[in-house]
Every structure is written in C-alpha cells, then in structure tokens.
Design a protein around this motif. Structure first.
Motif, PDB file in Angstrom:
ATOM      1  N   LYS A  58       0.840  -1.204   0.000  1.00  0.00           N
ATOM      2  CA  LYS A  58       0.000   0.000   0.000  1.00  0.00           C
ATOM      3  C   LYS A  58       0.873   1.252   0.000  1.00  0.00           C
ATOM      4  O   LYS A  58       0.629   2.194  -0.767  1.00  0.00           O
ATOM      5  CB  LYS A  58      -0.929   0.015   1.218  1.00  0.00           C
ATOM      6  CG  LYS A  58      -2.027  -0.997   1.166  1.00  0.00           C
ATOM      7  CD  LYS A  58      -2.798  -0.986   2.489  1.00  0.00           C
ATOM      8  CE  LYS A  58      -3.712  -2.166   2.613  1.00  0.00           C
ATOM      9  NZ  LYS A  58      -4.383  -2.205   3.922  1.00  0.00           N
ATOM     10  N   ASN A  62       1.000   3.895  -3.092  1.00  0.00           N
ATOM     11  CA  ASN A  62       0.638   5.292  -2.810  1.00  0.00           C
ATOM     12  C   ASN A  62       1.797   6.239  -3.105  1.00  0.00           C
ATOM     13  O   ASN A  62       1.580   7.335  -3.640  1.00  0.00           O
ATOM     14  CB  ASN A  62       0.175   5.452  -1.365  1.00  0.00           C
ATOM     15  CG  ASN A  62      -1.266   5.048  -1.184  1.00  0.00           C
ATOM     16  OD1 ASN A  62      -2.109   5.317  -2.023  1.00  0.00           O
ATOM     17  ND2 ASN A  62      -1.553   4.374  -0.084  1.00  0.00           N
ATOM     18  N   LEU A  65       1.931   6.640  -6.862  1.00  0.00           N
ATOM     19  CA  LEU A  65       0.837   7.502  -7.327  1.00  0.00           C
ATOM     20  C   LEU A  65       1.139   8.969  -7.047  1.00  0.00           C
ATOM     21  O   LEU A  65       0.932   9.832  -7.904  1.00  0.00           O
ATOM     22  CB  LEU A  65      -0.473   7.125  -6.640  1.00  0.00           C
ATOM     23  CG  LEU A  65      -1.244   5.967  -7.223  1.00  0.00           C
ATOM     24  CD1 LEU A  65      -2.420   5.620  -6.320  1.00  0.00           C
ATOM     25  CD2 LEU A  65      -1.741   6.290  -8.616  1.00  0.00           C
ATOM     26  N   THR A  66       1.619   9.253  -5.862  1.00  0.00           N
ATOM     27  CA  THR A  66       1.940  10.625  -5.492  1.00  0.00           C
ATOM     28  C   THR A  66       3.036  11.187  -6.383  1.00  0.00           C
ATOM     29  O   THR A  66       2.932  12.322  -6.869  1.00  0.00           O
ATOM     30  CB  THR A  66       2.373  10.683  -4.012  1.00  0.00           C
ATOM     31  OG1 THR A  66       1.321  10.164  -3.209  1.00  0.00           O
ATOM     32  CG2 THR A  66       2.676  12.107  -3.588  1.00  0.00           C
ATOM     33  N   SER A  87      -5.860   7.160  -4.677  1.00  0.00           N
ATOM     34  CA  SER A  87      -5.292   6.780  -3.391  1.00  0.00           C
ATOM     35  C   SER A  87      -6.330   6.076  -2.517  1.00  0.00           C
ATOM     36  O   SER A  87      -6.003   5.142  -1.799  1.00  0.00           O
ATOM     37  CB  SER A  87      -4.754   8.020  -2.688  1.00  0.00           C
ATOM     38  OG  SER A  87      -4.153   7.663  -1.480  1.00  0.00           O
ATOM     39  N   VAL A  90      -6.536   2.406  -3.528  1.00  0.00           N
ATOM     40  CA  VAL A  90      -5.359   1.553  -3.383  1.00  0.00           C
ATOM     41  C   VAL A  90      -5.525   0.549  -2.239  1.00  0.00           C
ATOM     42  O   VAL A  90      -5.288  -0.648  -2.422  1.00  0.00           O
ATOM     43  CB  VAL A  90      -4.088   2.406  -3.169  1.00  0.00           C
ATOM     44  CG1 VAL A  90      -2.926   1.554  -2.691  1.00  0.00           C
ATOM     45  CG2 VAL A  90      -3.725   3.111  -4.457  1.00  0.00           C
TER      46      VAL A  90
END
Length: 173
Positions: A58, A62, A65-66, A87, A90
């Motif tokens: 996770k 994340n 993605l950020t 997010s 996820v």
C-alpha cells in the motif's frame, strides 16, 4: 585428555547452531522461491507476513501515485482530485488482490527461471544478492539483464529467534 573431549563437542555444537542460525533466512528464501515456482500457495503463505506485506505494498503504490501525480499534475485541480480518488482505491485493491496465489505469480515472475534459461534456449544474466541489513532484516535483490534492469527486492523480517518471513516486496517501476 578426557576433559578436552566435552569442550570440543560443546564448541562443535555451538558452531553448528551458529551456522544454522545464520543460514535460516537463506533457507526461507529458497523455500519461498520453490513454493512460488511450484504454485504451492500454502507453502508460500508460511513464508510471508501477509499483513506487513500488504502495508508495504500500500505504501509503495501510494508513493508511486503521489510521485506520478506530482510529475504530471502541474497544479491541475482535476489531477489532485484524481490522485485522491486513486489513493482511496489503493488500500481495498491491495487487500483484495494480494493473496498467496497472486503473490506466487509475482514472485515467480520476479525470480530467475529454473536453470536461468529464457525461452528459445538463450540464457539471461540474472544477479541475485542476499545480505543481512541488520540483525532482524534480510534483503534479497534480484536483477535481470546483467544488472541493468530495475531490481525486485524481497525484504525479510525476523519473527522470534530463528523464524523469518517476507515483509516487504519492492517491485520495479
């Protein structure tokens, strides 16, 4: 002369115990790799700390993605909304998709093939490094293609005195 024999036996037993203790994470990695290659989800599950692995995945997803949104967002409010939405998805996705069976497939694809032979009989250069990072952390790094590709990183944590379990998996981008 007789008094030296027990000392030698004790020293031999201590040396054997020390070697066994040192080699336990190596054996767990090999057992995990064998279970993944053979599709033995139950055997693989014994080598994995699933809650810790899920949390690691996770955090990894994340963070990616950020970073991706920061790179492409350029202050766009729609991109920020999309990042927040992604997010939020996820955690449930990782919970649902990270099972011993799916983990076996991930590991099987990240490990060097048996005999290190690719399709067509050509060999691929695969580098596997195994090392202790500290007393309770053991890391296995697998690189395909002669070390030029991004690695797959298996991080094992100690559970108790001599039990090791996979707690984090670093996948290539």
């Amino acid at each position: 002369m007789k008094s030296k024999i027990p000392v030698v036996v004790v020293l031999a037993v201590l040396a054997a115990a020390g070697a066994w203790f040192y080699l336990t994470p190596y054996r767990v990695y090999e057992r995990m790799a064998l279970a993944a290659r053979s599709g033995d989800a139950a055997g693989l599950a014994q080598c994995v700390d699933m809650p810790a692995l899920r949390e690691s995945m996770k955090a990894n997803v994340n963070a990616r993605l950020t970073a991706e949104m920061a790179r492409h967002g350029n202050g766009d409010p729609a991109a920020a909304l999309g990042a927040a939405f992604a997010s939020a998805l996820v955690n449930p996705m990782v919970e649902a998709l990270l099972t011993p069976e799916s983990l076996a497939t991930l590991i099987r694809n990240g490990l060097p093939p048996a005999g290190d032979a690719a399709a067509g009989g050509a060999t691929t250069a695969t580098t596997v490094s195994k090392r202790y990072e500290d007393y309770a952390r053991f890391v296995v790094t697998v690189r395909r293609g002669g070390g030029e590709s991004a690695p797959v990183v298996f991080t094992f944590h100690r559970h108790g005195l001599a039990t090791w379990k996979l707690a984090a998996l670093g996948l290539p981008p």
